[in-house]
Design a protein around this motif. Structure first.
Motif, mmCIF file in Angstrom:
data_model
loop_
_atom_site.group_PDB
_atom_site.id
_atom_site.type_symbol
_atom_site.label_atom_id
_atom_site.label_comp_id
_atom_site.label_asym_id
_atom_site.label_seq_id
_atom_site.Cartn_x
_atom_site.Cartn_y
_atom_site.Cartn_z
ATOM 1 N N VAL A 118 -48.668 2.581 -60.136
ATOM 2 C CA VAL A 118 -48.451 2.053 -58.787
ATOM 3 C C VAL A 118 -47.144 1.279 -58.775
ATOM 4 O O VAL A 118 -46.960 0.338 -59.554
ATOM 5 N N LEU A 119 -46.235 1.712 -57.909
ATOM 6 C CA LEU A 119 -44.997 0.947 -57.730
ATOM 7 C C LEU A 119 -45.234 -0.222 -56.784
ATOM 8 O O LEU A 119 -44.875 -1.344 -57.090
ATOM 9 N N TRP A 120 -45.788 0.074 -55.625
ATOM 10 C CA TRP A 120 -46.203 -1.024 -54.751
ATOM 11 C C TRP A 120 -47.359 -0.591 -53.871
ATOM 12 O O TRP A 120 -47.585 0.587 -53.633
ATOM 13 N N GLY A 121 -48.114 -1.585 -53.430
ATOM 14 C CA GLY A 121 -49.287 -1.347 -52.601
ATOM 15 C C GLY A 121 -49.738 -2.654 -51.982
ATOM 16 O O GLY A 121 -48.954 -3.612 -51.881
ATOM 17 N N PRO A 122 -51.012 -2.770 -51.590
ATOM 18 C CA PRO A 122 -51.491 -3.993 -50.941
ATOM 19 C C PRO A 122 -51.438 -5.224 -51.836
ATOM 20 O O PRO A 122 -51.371 -6.353 -51.337
ATOM 21 N N GLY A 123 -51.527 -5.030 -53.149
ATOM 22 C CA GLY A 123 -51.477 -6.166 -54.061
ATOM 23 C C GLY A 123 -52.777 -6.917 -54.194
ATOM 24 O O GLY A 123 -52.837 -7.935 -54.892
ATOM 25 N N THR A 124 -53.832 -6.444 -53.571
ATOM 26 C CA THR A 124 -55.098 -7.172 -53.589
ATOM 27 C C THR A 124 -55.763 -7.169 -54.955
ATOM 28 O O THR A 124 -56.608 -8.013 -55.238
ATOM 29 N N ASP A 125 -55.371 -6.219 -55.812
ATOM 30 C CA ASP A 125 -55.936 -6.174 -57.162
ATOM 31 C C ASP A 125 -54.964 -6.725 -58.198
ATOM 32 O O ASP A 125 -55.113 -6.480 -59.394
ATOM 33 N N GLY A 126 -53.979 -7.462 -57.739
ATOM 34 C CA GLY A 126 -52.984 -8.008 -58.643
ATOM 35 C C GLY A 126 -51.805 -7.098 -58.878
ATOM 36 O O GLY A 126 -50.879 -7.450 -59.622
ATOM 37 N N GLY A 127 -51.821 -5.927 -58.272
ATOM 38 C CA GLY A 127 -50.711 -4.994 -58.429
ATOM 39 C C GLY A 127 -49.498 -5.425 -57.638
ATOM 40 O O GLY A 127 -49.537 -6.336 -56.802
ATOM 41 N N PRO A 128 -48.368 -4.771 -57.881
ATOM 42 C CA PRO A 128 -47.119 -5.138 -57.210
ATOM 43 C C PRO A 128 -47.126 -4.754 -55.738
ATOM 44 O O PRO A 128 -47.814 -3.826 -55.312
ATOM 45 N N LEU A 176 -44.385 -2.590 -62.138
ATOM 46 C CA LEU A 176 -45.215 -1.386 -62.114
ATOM 47 C C LEU A 176 -46.607 -1.752 -62.603
ATOM 48 O O LEU A 176 -46.746 -2.580 -63.514
ATOM 49 N N GLN A 177 -47.628 -1.140 -62.021
ATOM 50 C CA GLN A 177 -48.990 -1.330 -62.504
ATOM 51 C C GLN A 177 -49.449 -0.034 -63.171
ATOM 52 O O GLN A 177 -49.462 1.023 -62.555
ATOM 53 N N ARG A 189 -51.887 -14.497 -44.971
ATOM 54 C CA ARG A 189 -51.880 -15.695 -44.125
ATOM 55 C C ARG A 189 -51.994 -15.334 -42.648
ATOM 56 O O ARG A 189 -52.543 -16.097 -41.846
ATOM 57 N N PHE A 190 -51.477 -14.175 -42.285
ATOM 58 C CA PHE A 190 -51.445 -13.773 -40.879
ATOM 59 C C PHE A 190 -52.480 -12.700 -40.545
ATOM 60 O O PHE A 190 -52.442 -12.125 -39.463
ATOM 61 N N GLY A 191 -53.388 -12.436 -41.468
ATOM 62 C CA GLY A 191 -54.412 -11.431 -41.222
ATOM 63 C C GLY A 191 -53.901 -10.011 -41.297
ATOM 64 O O GLY A 191 -54.439 -9.117 -40.635
ATOM 65 N N LEU A 192 -52.879 -9.781 -42.129
ATOM 66 C CA LEU A 192 -52.264 -8.472 -42.254
ATOM 67 C C LEU A 192 -52.570 -7.861 -43.616
ATOM 68 O O LEU A 192 -52.765 -8.575 -44.597
ATOM 69 N N VAL A 193 -52.577 -6.539 -43.668
ATOM 70 C CA VAL A 193 -52.821 -5.809 -44.919
ATOM 71 C C VAL A 193 -51.742 -4.743 -45.063
ATOM 72 O O VAL A 193 -51.588 -3.898 -44.172
ATOM 73 N N PRO A 194 -50.973 -4.745 -46.163
ATOM 74 C CA PRO A 194 -49.980 -3.683 -46.352
ATOM 75 C C PRO A 194 -50.629 -2.307 -46.305
ATOM 76 O O PRO A 194 -51.648 -2.054 -46.942
ATOM 77 N N ALA A 195 -50.020 -1.416 -45.531
ATOM 78 C CA ALA A 195 -50.613 -0.098 -45.300
ATOM 79 C C ALA A 195 -50.129 0.961 -46.281
ATOM 80 O O ALA A 195 -50.752 2.014 -46.383
ATOM 81 N N MET A 196 -49.026 0.703 -46.975
ATOM 82 C CA MET A 196 -48.430 1.728 -47.835
ATOM 83 C C MET A 196 -48.690 1.456 -49.304
ATOM 84 O O MET A 196 -48.487 0.331 -49.787
ATOM 85 N N THR A 197 -49.107 2.497 -50.023
ATOM 86 C CA THR A 197 -49.152 2.483 -51.481
ATOM 87 C C THR A 197 -48.253 3.598 -51.984
ATOM 88 O O THR A 197 -48.406 4.757 -51.595
ATOM 89 N N PHE A 198 -47.300 3.232 -52.824
ATOM 90 C CA PHE A 198 -46.369 4.184 -53.437
ATOM 91 C C PHE A 198 -46.796 4.341 -54.896
ATOM 92 O O PHE A 198 -46.774 3.382 -55.657
ATOM 93 N N GLU A 199 -47.223 5.538 -55.258
ATOM 94 C CA GLU A 199 -47.741 5.748 -56.597
ATOM 95 C C GLU A 199 -47.194 7.043 -57.183
ATOM 96 O O GLU A 199 -46.745 7.939 -56.466
ATOM 97 N N ALA A 200 -47.239 7.127 -58.506
ATOM 98 C CA ALA A 200 -46.748 8.304 -59.216
ATOM 99 C C ALA A 200 -47.642 8.543 -60.415
ATOM 100 O O ALA A 200 -48.583 7.782 -60.679
ATOM 101 N N ARG A 201 -47.343 9.611 -61.164
ATOM 102 C CA ARG A 201 -48.063 9.918 -62.394
ATOM 103 C C ARG A 201 -47.092 9.891 -63.565
ATOM 104 O O ARG A 201 -45.939 10.329 -63.438
#
Length: 405
Positions: A342-352, A307-308, A242-254
């Motif tokens: 993926v634990l969390w990230g931008p969420g643009t692909d439906g992820g958390p 989790l994704q 809504r404010f033109g922002l994009v989350p910068a952090m993706t926390f991921e693991a294997r």
């Protein structure tokens, strides 16, 4: 991926673009990007540089050590303000490094004057006024005395009073009456300082939330923090998009262990989760030591933090442990050890997103991104089209992360 089976990926292009968006929300003010707490867990020096490239002209740090780290790392293209310290802080070093210093108590002014005398150059001072948050800051009854002493020192050439500022208690609730009440106290304080003869460069009150929702509080300078990293400070009003922002952090693991288990198997400590049918479980090798909130455990049969895995949105099964969580991948799952989670990230692909985890854990997204553990490596990419194609950031920049990481 590094030797550690998880990582944080920070998109500096997103940081840069977020600062541009915030500047557009406050076109009449300068932008101070707050980079305290290792840039909210994203990396002090890389994010500071990206913020300056995005149009910030100031950087804000809570601790003096953070400000000094920026200067030692060669970040000289902006003013830096630091504001939280106890007696005995290295204020002389701050003055020598051309760092602006906040004064929030009478003793702080005394120590800063002594530091400036020792440094042989004037200190640049921002008077912090407590307008109703009841944290750091001069209460109105203290302001006159500290101001008089500061202006006397200024007349001697020991310091310069360049700013007055305060912080809001309820900016994340834009309609709360305390916002206007604090603004009125701040306006009176600014008037008193200017009547006393101070020639202020900046007057600043707006944090991330006020930058986005209260244009009348922008004054000369806005101080966005969490919004610079793409997280909405007012999620009840709108998400980052809504404010033109994009989350910068993706926390991921294997994934580590992947194995079949029968129906009725208890999962993790206390068996808070029991498999409802024959299924496949996966172990994700990060836990509360890495910043995964224990309050986001799955309880009473319900799944916990999202989790994704393989494009599917799942959740933590059972309790979050110190070093690991378990995910119920479902019968017939095809994932294998080494697959990405993926634990969390931008969420643009439906992820958390970090906000999704915050909602589950009953906290705020600020806490999630700032508490990712030190053993989780940070890696940097840059997807800003204005700076060329998506690319890895040179290792010399990535290696300059501050904040003790």
């Amino acid at each position: 991926m590094n030797d550690f089976p998880a990582r944080v990926v920070v998109d500096l292009g997103a940081v840069r673009q977020n600062v541009r968006s915030l500047a557009a929300h406050a076109p009449t003010a300068q932008v101070m990007t707050v980079v305290k707490a290792d840039a909210y867990g994203h990396g002090l020096v890389p994010c500071a540089l990206a913020a300056l490239e995005g149009g910030a002209t100031w950087l804000g740090t809570a601790q003096v050590s953070e400000a000094l780290h920026l200067r030692r790392a060669g970040v000289t293209g902006a003013r830096v303000l630091t504001w939280l310290y106890a007696p005995g802080a290295p204020l002389r070093e701050a003055v020598e490094a051309d760092v602006d210093v906040s004064v929030a108590a009478p003793w702080a002014l005394d120590e800063l004057v002594a530091a400036a005398r020792a440094a042989g150059r004037p200190a640049r001072v921002h008077l912090k006024v407590d307008t109703g948050l009841s944290r750091n800051g001069l209460v109105p009854a203290q302001l006159d005395g500290v101001l008089a002493a500061a202006l006397a020192a200024q007349a001697e050439g020991v310091l310069e009073v360049v700013g007055v500022w305060s912080h809001l208690a309820y900016a994340d609730d834009p309609g709360h009456p305390s916002v206007r009440a604090q603004a009125a106290v701040f306006t009176d304080a600014v008037a008193a300082v200017e009547r006393a003869g101070a020639r202020l460069e900046v007057r600043h009150l707006a944090n991330s939330a006020a930058t986005l929702t209260a244009p009348d509080l922008h004054w000369d300078l806005v101080r966005p923090g969490i919004a610079a990293y793409g997280i909405s400070p007012v999620p009840q009003v709108g998400g980052p998009e809504r404010f033109g922002l994009v989350p910068a952090m993706t926390f991921e693991a294997r994934l580590a262990t992947v194995k079949p288990v029968p129906a009725g198997a208890g999962v993790s400590y206390g068996h808070e989760y029991t498999t409802p049918a024959d299924t496949v479980l996966g172990v994700v090798p990060v836990g509360y030591a890495d910043g995964v909130p224990r309050h986001a455990s799955g309880r009473s049969g319900a799944l916990g933090g999202p989790l994704q895995v393989g494009g599917r949105r799942l959740g933590v099964a059972g309790r979050v442990c110190m070093d690991q969580v378990v995910v119920d991948l479902g019968a017939g799952a095809r994932e294998v050890a080494g697959d990405r989670v993926v634990l969390w990230g931008p969420g643009t692909d439906g992820g958390p997103t970090a906000q999704d985890w915050a909602d589950v854990a009953g906290t705020i997204a600020y806490e999630l991104v700032t508490r990712v553990g030190a053993r989780v490596p940070r890696e940097y990419v840059d997807t800003d089209a204005a700076h060329g194609r998506a690319r890895d950031v040179p290792s010399v920049v990535a290696a300059s992360v501050g904040g003790g990481r």
